[in-house]
Design an enzyme around this catalytic site. Structure first.
Site, PDB file in Angstrom:
ATOM      1  N   LYS A   1     -24.821   6.413 -61.399  1.00 32.70           N
ATOM      2  CA  LYS A   1     -25.436   7.573 -61.700  1.00 32.70           C
ATOM      3  C   LYS A   1     -26.340   7.471 -63.023  1.00 32.70           C
ATOM      4  O   LYS A   1     -25.677   6.414 -63.767  1.00 32.70           O
ATOM      5  CB  LYS A   1     -24.452   8.793 -62.204  1.00 32.70           C
ATOM      6  CG  LYS A   1     -24.750  10.150 -62.559  1.00 32.70           C
ATOM      7  CD  LYS A   1     -23.682  10.954 -62.411  1.00 32.70           C
ATOM      8  CE  LYS A   1     -24.187  12.496 -62.894  1.00 32.70           C
ATOM      9  NZ  LYS A   1     -23.106  13.407 -62.795  1.00 32.70           N
TER      10      LYS A   1
ATOM     11  N   SER B   1     -23.298  17.748 -60.399  1.00 30.48           N
ATOM     12  CA  SER B   1     -24.321  17.046 -60.930  1.00 30.48           C
ATOM     13  C   SER B   1     -24.607  15.765 -60.048  1.00 30.48           C
ATOM     14  O   SER B   1     -25.882  15.182 -60.446  1.00 30.48           O
ATOM     15  CB  SER B   1     -24.399  16.933 -62.349  1.00 30.48           C
ATOM     16  OG  SER B   1     -23.379  16.286 -62.589  1.00 30.48           O
TER      17      SER B   1
ATOM     18  N   SER C   1     -18.317  17.464 -60.406  1.00 33.67           N
ATOM     19  CA  SER C   1     -19.858  16.943 -60.225  1.00 33.67           C
ATOM     20  C   SER C   1     -19.376  15.510 -59.418  1.00 33.67           C
ATOM     21  O   SER C   1     -20.510  15.216 -58.773  1.00 33.67           O
ATOM     22  CB  SER C   1     -20.413  16.304 -61.421  1.00 33.67           C
ATOM     23  OG  SER C   1     -21.052  17.654 -61.796  1.00 33.67           O
TER      24      SER C   1
HETATM   25  N1  GLN Z   1     -21.284  22.380 -62.194  1.00 35.29           N
HETATM   26  C1  GLN Z   1     -20.477  22.114 -63.300  1.00 35.29           C
HETATM   27  C2  GLN Z   1     -21.453  22.322 -64.334  1.00 35.29           C
HETATM   28  O1  GLN Z   1     -22.507  22.651 -64.176  1.00 35.29           O
HETATM   29  C3  GLN Z   1     -19.897  20.752 -62.973  1.00 35.29           C
HETATM   30  C4  GLN Z   1     -20.755  19.566 -63.912  1.00 35.29           C
HETATM   31  C5  GLN Z   1     -20.012  18.141 -63.972  1.00 35.29           C
HETATM   32  O2  GLN Z   1     -19.044  18.236 -63.475  1.00 35.29           O
HETATM   33  N2  GLN Z   1     -20.927  17.497 -64.510  1.00 35.29           N
HETATM   34  O3  GLN Z   1     -20.985  22.134 -65.699  1.00 35.29           O
END
Ligand code: GLN
Length: 494
Positions: free
Chosen positions: A85, A160, A184
């Site tokens: 990532k 994400s 995420s």
């Molecule tokens: N959807 C969550 C957020 O927007 C998770 C993000 C993540 O795990 N990086 O914060």
């Protein structure tokens, strides 16, 4: 469709099989890399990658092929093709967190996880697209544009770490790394029909991972088989002098301890979750069906009361935005990458102009929210209160694990949904994190197992959690459940 000249030569099922094929001269690392490069090219419209390191991946593959011919023994990840990532530092390679504010920035060192992959012979094929600074649930917040779900290109891949999930889903690499602050890794794995593991907080060093919310962030692993995921965990987990929050607890031999028969387990589930109005009825029915099968197979599965569901999403968003507002203050146009100023600007204007144009809307919103909850008049009402709720959740978790071995939850209220459906309604988007943030608030390890197909043609999974640092039992039960309870793919077409 463009035909893949190497697809007949290269077939991937697992790292173990790949290594057997390499040793029997049935394939080569070069063939593997060529296959994935072709696949990335062929599926370019998915937008899963922000950088592809074609030449160096081929060079490394060549070196590995020669070393094998000399009779050198295989390192654990010899020739394994990995995507990472765009929040993980890979020395001398671009690193942008899919944000304009880091455009043109190059990493000056390797993240510990990346260093450990390389030391075991992995080939990094590219950096994957993600929501800007890992903030989002759909990959719609990236400066490079959205990532498409390879099973249905009109649907989100989740976020994400959407690029890392799609890279594995669409056979553009063997395994990939993402980061999981609030779901995420588990949620995009759920949306894409693959496995996503978020280890215990502190199991994998965060050194070289761009921080979103440091007390929540954890590197996670995507793969198609449990042994692959276990092997990656073997390699990248463990103490690290560069991250004081990394645990010194000895790591177990995850991959070597699979498969194993698990004894009858005591499993908890939250009735409030499965009966929740927001949960898709088919997801609820299939998870209830799983619970029944587990019971029939001798496990003890019981509903436990969980009275905190209404608090977990607000608590998560207060604490993570507070941490993000502090973590992201370093991106000021002076130390890193991008700057955008007119010549007459004073220092305050300089920061303001750079940050206003460098960050995207979601990131700015979270920095403002985080600054607000930390501000003098509101600190106790929001930040302190949220810390207290976090403590309550940890206590509740300890209580549950004094009686149970595992907890089952859905990953998400819905399966992968169409682009734009939730981006117009930020509250709905945040609320959809309800089932995943619990794990990060309490530091537990959690995995998304792709067991089911929805009648809408989209796969989904179940989320399983075990106690802190019990990744081994999590992986052991996962390998068993993947064999016993995975729905036949053919059912999708019925
Ligand atoms: N959807 C969550 C957020 O927007 C998770 C993000 C993540 O795990 N990086 O914060």
């Amino acid at each position: 469709m463009i035909s893949n000249p190497v697809s007949d030569l290269f077939k991937y099922t697992s790292i173990e099989q790949y290594h057997t094929d390499l040793l029997n001269s049935q394939t080569t690392c070069v063939e593997a890399v060529q296959f994935y490069l072709h696949s990335i090219q062929e599926k370019k419209q998915l937008n899963a990658f922000v950088q592809v390191y074609a030449e160096e991946a081929l060079k490394k593959a060549n070196e590995l092929d020669s070393s094998r011919k000399k009779g050198d023994s295989l390192a654990k990840l010899h020739g394994v093709v990995v995507a990472i990532k765009d929040v993980l530092s890979y020395k001398d390679h671009p690193l942008t967190a899919s944000s304009n504010i880091l455009r043109n920035f190059k990493a000056v060192y390797n993240a510990t996880a990346v260093e450990r992959l390389l030391l075991e012979g992995a080939i990094i094929i590219g950096h994957t697209n993600c929501d800007e600074f890992a903030m989002g649930s759909t990959n719609e917040n990236s400066a490079y544009g959205k990532v498409l779900n390879a099973l249905d290109e009109t649907k989100v891949p989740g976020g994400s770490s959407g690029g890392s999930a799609v890279a594995v889903q669409a056979d553009c690499c063997m395994v990939s790394l993402g980061s999981d602050t609030g779901g995420s890794v588990r949620q995009p794995a759920d949306f894409c029909g693959i496995i996503g593991l978020k280890p215990t907080y502190g199991r994998i060093s965060r050194y070289g991972l761009i921080a979103y919310a440091s007390s929540f962030d954890q590197i996670g692993i995507f793969g198609k088989t449990i042994p692959d995921v276990a092997l990656l965990l073997d390699v990248i987990s463990g103490a690290d002098e560069f991250d004081t929050t990394s645990s010194t607890k000895p790591i177990e031999k995850y991959a070597a301890s699979l498969p194993s028969k698990t004894k009858p387990l005591r499993i908890a589930y939250f009735k409030e979750a499965l009966e929740s109005e927001s949960l898709d009825i088919e997801i609820s029915t299939k998870i209830k069906g799983l619970i029944e099968s587990l019971r029939q197979d001798g496990h003890h599965v019981e509903a436990v009361d969980f009275e905190y569901f209404d608090y977990i999403v607000p608590t998560y968003y207060i604490l993570t935005t507070a941490e993000a507002s502090s973590n992201l203050s370093r991106f000021d146009g002076i130390r890193y990458g991008f700057r955008n100023v007119d010549k007459k600007a004073d220092l305050t204007e300089f920061y303001c102009q750079t940050r206003s144009s460098g960050f995207g809307w979601e990131v700015k919103k979270r920095i403002m929210l985080g600054s607000f909850v930390l501000s003098a008049g509101y600190y106790d009402a929001y930040f302190t209160k949220a810390q207290q709720v976090r403590q309550l959740l940890v206590k509740k978790t300890n209580l549950i694990f004094s009686q149970f071995d595992a907890i089952i939850l859905p990953n998400s209220p819905d399966t992968a949904f169409p682009f734009g459906e939730k981006s117009k309604d930020p509250i709905a988007m945040y609320l959809a994190d309800i089932f995943t943030v619990f794990c990060n608030l309490t530091g537990l390890p959690g995995i998304s197992l792709p067991l089911f197909w929805h009648s809408n043609g989209i796969p989904f999974g179940v989320q399983v959690m075990t106690y802190r640092f019990s990744e081994l039992s999590l992986l052991q039960l996962s390998s068993q459940w993947m064999q016993l309870y995975k729905e036949d793919r053919i059912r999708r077409t019925k």
